[in-house]
Design a protein around this motif. Structure first.
Motif, PDB file in Angstrom:
ATOM      1  N   SER A  52       0.838  -1.200   0.000  1.00  0.00           N
ATOM      2  CA  SER A  52       0.000   0.000   0.000  1.00  0.00           C
ATOM      3  C   SER A  52       0.872   1.249   0.000  1.00  0.00           C
ATOM      4  O   SER A  52       2.097   1.188   0.178  1.00  0.00           O
ATOM      5  CB  SER A  52      -0.912  -0.007   1.230  1.00  0.00           C
ATOM      6  N   SER A  53       0.214   2.379  -0.153  1.00  0.00           N
ATOM      7  CA  SER A  53       0.945   3.650  -0.094  1.00  0.00           C
ATOM      8  C   SER A  53       1.560   3.853   1.287  1.00  0.00           C
ATOM      9  O   SER A  53       2.573   4.552   1.420  1.00  0.00           O
ATOM     10  CB  SER A  53       0.014   4.810  -0.438  1.00  0.00           C
ATOM     11  N   GLY A  54       0.995   3.222   2.282  1.00  0.00           N
ATOM     12  CA  GLY A  54       1.529   3.334   3.629  1.00  0.00           C
ATOM     13  C   GLY A  54       2.537   2.265   3.992  1.00  0.00           C
ATOM     14  O   GLY A  54       3.085   2.269   5.096  1.00  0.00           O
ATOM     15  N   GLY A  55       2.773   1.333   3.054  1.00  0.00           N
ATOM     16  CA  GLY A  55       3.796   0.321   3.280  1.00  0.00           C
ATOM     17  C   GLY A  55       3.291  -1.026   3.748  1.00  0.00           C
ATOM     18  O   GLY A  55       4.091  -1.929   3.999  1.00  0.00           O
ATOM     19  N   THR A  56       1.980  -1.196   3.849  1.00  0.00           N
ATOM     20  CA  THR A  56       1.440  -2.498   4.252  1.00  0.00           C
ATOM     21  C   THR A  56       1.604  -3.496   3.104  1.00  0.00           C
ATOM     22  O   THR A  56       1.239  -3.213   1.970  1.00  0.00           O
ATOM     23  CB  THR A  56      -0.034  -2.383   4.626  1.00  0.00           C
ATOM     24  N   LYS A  57       2.132  -4.675   3.436  1.00  0.00           N
ATOM     25  CA  LYS A  57       2.448  -5.669   2.408  1.00  0.00           C
ATOM     26  C   LYS A  57       1.536  -6.884   2.521  1.00  0.00           C
ATOM     27  O   LYS A  57       1.193  -7.312   3.629  1.00  0.00           O
ATOM     28  CB  LYS A  57       3.906  -6.118   2.555  1.00  0.00           C
ATOM     29  N   THR A  58       1.193  -7.435   1.376  1.00  0.00           N
ATOM     30  CA  THR A  58       0.488  -8.714   1.327  1.00  0.00           C
ATOM     31  C   THR A  58       1.157  -9.594   0.282  1.00  0.00           C
ATOM     32  O   THR A  58       1.755  -9.085  -0.681  1.00  0.00           O
ATOM     33  CB  THR A  58      -0.993  -8.541   0.969  1.00  0.00           C
ATOM     34  N   TYR A  59       1.049 -10.911   0.486  1.00  0.00           N
ATOM     35  CA  TYR A  59       1.687 -11.872  -0.413  1.00  0.00           C
ATOM     36  C   TYR A  59       0.732 -12.992  -0.765  1.00  0.00           C
ATOM     37  O   TYR A  59      -0.103 -13.400   0.053  1.00  0.00           O
ATOM     38  CB  TYR A  59       2.932 -12.475   0.241  1.00  0.00           C
ATOM     39  N   GLY A  60       0.891 -13.503  -1.990  1.00  0.00           N
ATOM     40  CA  GLY A  60       0.181 -14.711  -2.338  1.00  0.00           C
ATOM     41  C   GLY A  60       0.746 -15.881  -1.553  1.00  0.00           C
ATOM     42  O   GLY A  60       1.934 -15.900  -1.230  1.00  0.00           O
ATOM     43  N   ASP A  61      -0.086 -16.858  -1.292  1.00  0.00           N
ATOM     44  CA  ASP A  61       0.347 -17.985  -0.459  1.00  0.00           C
ATOM     45  C   ASP A  61       1.546 -18.716  -1.043  1.00  0.00           C
ATOM     46  O   ASP A  61       2.406 -19.207  -0.302  1.00  0.00           O
ATOM     47  CB  ASP A  61      -0.817 -18.967  -0.279  1.00  0.00           C
ATOM     48  N   SER A  62       1.618 -18.790  -2.344  1.00  0.00           N
ATOM     49  CA  SER A  62       2.674 -19.584  -2.980  1.00  0.00           C
ATOM     50  C   SER A  62       4.048 -18.930  -2.898  1.00  0.00           C
ATOM     51  O   SER A  62       5.060 -19.592  -3.161  1.00  0.00           O
ATOM     52  CB  SER A  62       2.323 -19.857  -4.439  1.00  0.00           C
ATOM     53  N   VAL A  63       4.099 -17.658  -2.541  1.00  0.00           N
ATOM     54  CA  VAL A  63       5.394 -16.957  -2.518  1.00  0.00           C
ATOM     55  C   VAL A  63       5.791 -16.482  -1.125  1.00  0.00           C
ATOM     56  O   VAL A  63       6.893 -15.945  -0.942  1.00  0.00           O
ATOM     57  CB  VAL A  63       5.412 -15.758  -3.486  1.00  0.00           C
ATOM     58  N   LYS A  64       4.930 -16.682  -0.145  1.00  0.00           N
ATOM     59  CA  LYS A  64       5.238 -16.233   1.215  1.00  0.00           C
ATOM     60  C   LYS A  64       6.527 -16.867   1.708  1.00  0.00           C
ATOM     61  O   LYS A  64       6.732 -18.066   1.555  1.00  0.00           O
ATOM     62  CB  LYS A  64       4.085 -16.590   2.155  1.00  0.00           C
ATOM     63  N   GLY A  65       7.381 -16.040   2.273  1.00  0.00           N
ATOM     64  CA  GLY A  65       8.651 -16.515   2.807  1.00  0.00           C
ATOM     65  C   GLY A  65       9.762 -16.582   1.773  1.00  0.00           C
ATOM     66  O   GLY A  65      10.929 -16.791   2.134  1.00  0.00           O
ATOM     67  N   ARG A  66       9.417 -16.405   0.509  1.00  0.00           N
ATOM     68  CA  ARG A  66      10.438 -16.463  -0.552  1.00  0.00           C
ATOM     69  C   ARG A  66      10.600 -15.125  -1.284  1.00  0.00           C
ATOM     70  O   ARG A  66      11.702 -14.785  -1.707  1.00  0.00           O
ATOM     71  CB  ARG A  66      10.069 -17.543  -1.582  1.00  0.00           C
ATOM     72  N   PHE A  67       9.504 -14.405  -1.435  1.00  0.00           N
ATOM     73  CA  PHE A  67       9.514 -13.138  -2.173  1.00  0.00           C
ATOM     74  C   PHE A  67       9.321 -11.985  -1.195  1.00  0.00           C
ATOM     75  O   PHE A  67       8.612 -12.117  -0.190  1.00  0.00           O
ATOM     76  CB  PHE A  67       8.390 -13.100  -3.195  1.00  0.00           C
ATOM     77  N   THR A  68       9.933 -10.838  -1.536  1.00  0.00           N
ATOM     78  CA  THR A  68       9.775  -9.634  -0.738  1.00  0.00           C
ATOM     79  C   THR A  68       9.492  -8.449  -1.644  1.00  0.00           C
ATOM     80  O   THR A  68      10.261  -8.184  -2.581  1.00  0.00           O
ATOM     81  CB  THR A  68      11.031  -9.350   0.096  1.00  0.00           C
ATOM     82  N   ILE A  69       8.404  -7.761  -1.366  1.00  0.00           N
ATOM     83  CA  ILE A  69       8.058  -6.564  -2.126  1.00  0.00           C
ATOM     84  C   ILE A  69       8.524  -5.336  -1.354  1.00  0.00           C
ATOM     85  O   ILE A  69       8.486  -5.311  -0.116  1.00  0.00           O
ATOM     86  CB  ILE A  69       6.535  -6.498  -2.399  1.00  0.00           C
ATOM     87  N   SER A  70       8.974  -4.336  -2.101  1.00  0.00           N
ATOM     88  CA  SER A  70       9.385  -3.079  -1.461  1.00  0.00           C
ATOM     89  C   SER A  70       9.202  -1.948  -2.454  1.00  0.00           C
ATOM     90  O   SER A  70       9.018  -2.187  -3.648  1.00  0.00           O
ATOM     91  CB  SER A  70      10.844  -3.150  -0.977  1.00  0.00           C
ATOM     92  N   ARG A  71       9.255  -0.738  -1.944  1.00  0.00           N
ATOM     93  CA  ARG A  71       9.095   0.430  -2.812  1.00  0.00           C
ATOM     94  C   ARG A  71      10.038   1.530  -2.353  1.00  0.00           C
ATOM     95  O   ARG A  71      10.344   1.657  -1.157  1.00  0.00           O
ATOM     96  CB  ARG A  71       7.653   0.903  -2.795  1.00  0.00           C
ATOM     97  N   ASP A  72      10.484   2.314  -3.323  1.00  0.00           N
ATOM     98  CA  ASP A  72      11.299   3.495  -3.039  1.00  0.00           C
ATOM     99  C   ASP A  72      10.550   4.683  -3.623  1.00  0.00           C
ATOM    100  O   ASP A  72      10.619   4.950  -4.833  1.00  0.00           O
ATOM    101  CB  ASP A  72      12.685   3.336  -3.673  1.00  0.00           C
TER     102      ASP A  72
END
Length: 114
Positions: A52-72
């Protein structure tokens, strides 16, 4: 003119890593929720991760623990760090920006060989 340009895709062996980037222009990037989606052949497009614009992250079940989303927000760029890649992660990965409107990038191919 809104542009979302993905980069960083490629061919990698199973267990490897890739880092995708999405450079945005033409929008007030910090106001937008951002997401990564993917679409494999003969499959529907699915959510991989969102932030989200505030930095809240969600992940699909198949990628949890392996993928990381971030924004600059200073660089108007979205990232997806993908570790421990599996052949089933093979897909075209798309960047999406959502506020009142939703915009999509053209996608970048990720291929994971076994």
């Amino acid at each position: 003119q809104v542009q979302l340009v993905e980069s960083g895709g490629g061919l990698v062996q199973a267990g490897g890593s890739l880092r995708l980037s999405c450079a945005a222009s033409g929008i007030s990037f910090s106001n937008y929720a951002m997401g990564w989606y993917r679409q494999a052949p003969r499959s529907q497009r699915e959510l991989v991760a969102s932030i989200s614009s505030g930095g809240t992250k969600t992940y699909g079940d198949s990628v949890k623990g392996r993928f990381t989303i971030s924004r600059d927000d200073a660089k108007n760029t979205l990232f997806l760090q993908m570790n421990s890649l599996k052949p089933e992660d093979t897909a075209v990965y798309y960047c999406r920006a959502t506020d009142w409107y939703s915009y999509w990038g053209q996608g970048t191919q990720v291929t994971v060989s076994s």
